[in-house]
Design a protein around this motif. Structure first.
Motif, short mmCIF file in Angstrom:
data_model
loop_
_atom_site.label_atom_id
_atom_site.label_comp_id
_atom_site.label_asym_id
_atom_site.label_seq_id
_atom_site.Cartn_x
_atom_site.Cartn_y
_atom_site.Cartn_z
N GLU A 73 0.84 -1.21 0.00
CA GLU A 73 0.00 0.00 0.00
C GLU A 73 0.87 1.25 0.00
O GLU A 73 1.81 1.36 0.79
CB GLU A 73 -0.92 0.02 1.22
CG GLU A 73 -2.09 -0.94 1.14
CD GLU A 73 -3.20 -0.55 2.10
OE1 GLU A 73 -3.99 0.37 1.78
OE2 GLU A 73 -3.27 -1.16 3.17
N ASP A 74 0.54 2.18 -0.87
CA ASP A 74 1.27 3.44 -0.97
C ASP A 74 0.79 4.37 0.15
O ASP A 74 -0.28 4.96 0.08
CB ASP A 74 1.02 4.08 -2.33
CG ASP A 74 1.92 5.29 -2.58
OD1 ASP A 74 2.40 5.89 -1.61
OD2 ASP A 74 2.12 5.63 -3.76
N VAL A 75 1.58 4.47 1.20
CA VAL A 75 1.18 5.18 2.42
C VAL A 75 0.77 6.62 2.12
O VAL A 75 -0.24 7.11 2.62
CB VAL A 75 2.32 5.15 3.46
CG1 VAL A 75 1.96 5.99 4.68
CG2 VAL A 75 2.63 3.71 3.86
N LEU A 78 -2.65 7.53 0.21
CA LEU A 78 -3.92 7.31 0.90
C LEU A 78 -4.49 8.62 1.42
O LEU A 78 -3.75 9.56 1.74
CB LEU A 78 -3.72 6.35 2.08
CG LEU A 78 -3.26 4.92 1.75
CD1 LEU A 78 -2.95 4.18 3.04
CD2 LEU A 78 -4.33 4.19 0.95
N GLU A 80 -6.40 10.80 4.46
CA GLU A 80 -6.02 10.87 5.87
C GLU A 80 -6.69 9.77 6.69
O GLU A 80 -6.06 9.14 7.56
CB GLU A 80 -6.35 12.24 6.45
CG GLU A 80 -5.83 12.44 7.87
CD GLU A 80 -4.34 12.21 8.00
OE1 GLU A 80 -3.93 11.59 9.01
OE2 GLU A 80 -3.57 12.62 7.10
N ALA A 82 -7.80 6.80 5.70
CA ALA A 82 -7.22 5.50 5.36
C ALA A 82 -5.80 5.37 5.91
O ALA A 82 -5.39 4.29 6.36
CB ALA A 82 -7.21 5.31 3.84
N ARG A 83 -5.05 6.47 5.89
CA ARG A 83 -3.68 6.43 6.42
C ARG A 83 -3.70 6.23 7.94
O ARG A 83 -2.89 5.49 8.50
CB ARG A 83 -2.94 7.71 6.05
CG ARG A 83 -1.45 7.64 6.34
CD ARG A 83 -0.65 8.64 5.53
NE ARG A 83 -1.11 10.01 5.72
CZ ARG A 83 -1.66 10.75 4.76
NH1 ARG A 83 -1.84 10.23 3.55
NH2 ARG A 83 -2.03 11.98 4.99
N LEU A 86 -4.41 2.62 8.53
CA LEU A 86 -3.22 1.82 8.25
C LEU A 86 -2.23 1.88 9.40
O LEU A 86 -1.66 0.86 9.80
CB LEU A 86 -2.57 2.30 6.96
CG LEU A 86 -1.29 1.57 6.52
CD1 LEU A 86 -1.62 0.14 6.09
CD2 LEU A 86 -0.60 2.31 5.40
#
Length: 237
Positions: A73-75, A78, A80, A82-83, A86
Motif C-alpha cells: 500500500e502506498d502510504v 492514501l 487521511e 485511510a492512512r 493503516l
C-alpha cells in the motif's frame, strides 16, 4: 526472517523544508527495503533528519518525492482516514518518551489501540495482558504511568506498539530517556521480543551497542543513507 516478504519498500525519498526564499534538503535519494522479521538501525548525527525519516515512513510527515509502500500500500497516496487506519492496524510506534495516557492503567493503555481498531473489549484485554506478560509487566497491569518506573513505562509503550500485531514497528531512541542500567534492561527485553515476532523493526538510535544488534545498519550522511557494516557502527553525537 522471511526475506521473500517485503514489508516496507521506500524508493527515492526526498524531504525539503522551505522558509521564505530558502529551501533546505534534509535528505534525498533515500531507498529502504525491509522484510518480515528483519531489523534495521538508522544512525547519524543529531539534526541529520533521522526522526523526520521515521515519521515519513510511518505516514506522520509528508515527503516531497518518492514512495513508501507498506505491504504493497502506498502510504502517502492514501487519504487521511485511510492512512490513520493503516497506522493503527499495521504500524507500531515507540518514542523516546513513552506517551502513555496518565489517567489509564498500563493494561488500559495497551488495550487502547485495539479498541480504536474495533476489537471487542474482552479480546482486547486478553491480548493486552499477553503483551504485558511478554515484556515482564503483567504484575504492573493495574498501575498508572505515574506509579511506574521509567523502564516500566517504556516496556508498556512497547507492549502497546505490538498489541495490534503490526507488520512494522518504528522506534525512535526507545531507550534514550533512560539511565544506563534501565536502558540495558529494556534493550534486553526488547531484543528478546524481536526474536519472537515476525515483525519488521526500524530503529533510530545513538546507541552503538544496540545498533550492532540489528540485522542491518544505515547511516544518514551527506543527505542520503549509506550502508554501514554492523561491526563498524560508531555512534554519532
Amino acid at each position: 526472517m522471511n526475506n521473500s516478504v517485503a514489508v516496507l519498500i521506500a524508493k527515492g525519498l526526498r524531504k525539503t523544508y522551505t522558509s521564505g526564499p530558502q529551501s533546505v534538503t534534509v535528505w534525498k535519494d533515500v531507498d529502504i527495503e525491509l522484510a518480515a522479521g528483519e531489523t534495521l538501525a538508522i544512525v547519524g548525527s543529531s539534526g541529520s533528519g533521522k526522526t523526520t525519516l521515521l515519521n515519513v515512513l510511518g505516514g506522520l510527515d509528508s515527503l516531497d518525492e518518492g514512495q513508501v509502500l507498506l505491504a504493497g500500500e502506498d502510504v502517502h497516496a492514501l487519504g487521511e482516514a485511510a492512512r490513520t487506519r493503516l497506522r493503527n492496524q499495521s504500524i507500531g510506534f515507540v518514542y523516546q518518551f513513552h506517551h502513555l495516557l496518565p489517567e489509564f492503567s498500563a493494561l488500559e493503555n495497551v488495550m487502547l489501540p485495539q479498541l480504536l481498531a474495533g476489537i471487542a473489549t474482552p479480546l482486547a484485554e486478553q491480548r493486552a495482558l499477553e503483551c504485558l506478560e511478554r515484556l515482564g509487566m503483567a504484575s504492573r497491569r493495574d498501575h498508572k504511568p505515574s506509579e511506574l518506573s521509567g523502564g516500566e513505562r517504556q516496556r508498556t509503550a512497547i507492549a502497546r506498539a505490538i498489541v495490534n500485531r503490526p507488520r512494522l514497528v518504528l522506534m525512535d531512541e526507545p531507550t534514550g530517556n533512560l539511565d544506563q542500567q534501565t536502558a540495558a534492561q529494556v534493550e534486553a527485553v526488547m531484543l528478546e521480543l524481536i526474536e519472537q515476532v515476525d515483525t519488521a523493526f526500524v530503529l533510530v538510535t545513538h546507541d552503538e551497542s544496540l545498533a550492532r544488534r540489528m540485522n542491518r545498519c544505515l547511516r544518514l550522511k551527506g543527505q542520503t543513507l549509506v550502508p554501514v557494516e554492523v561491526d563498524a557502527v560508531v555512534a554519532s553525537a
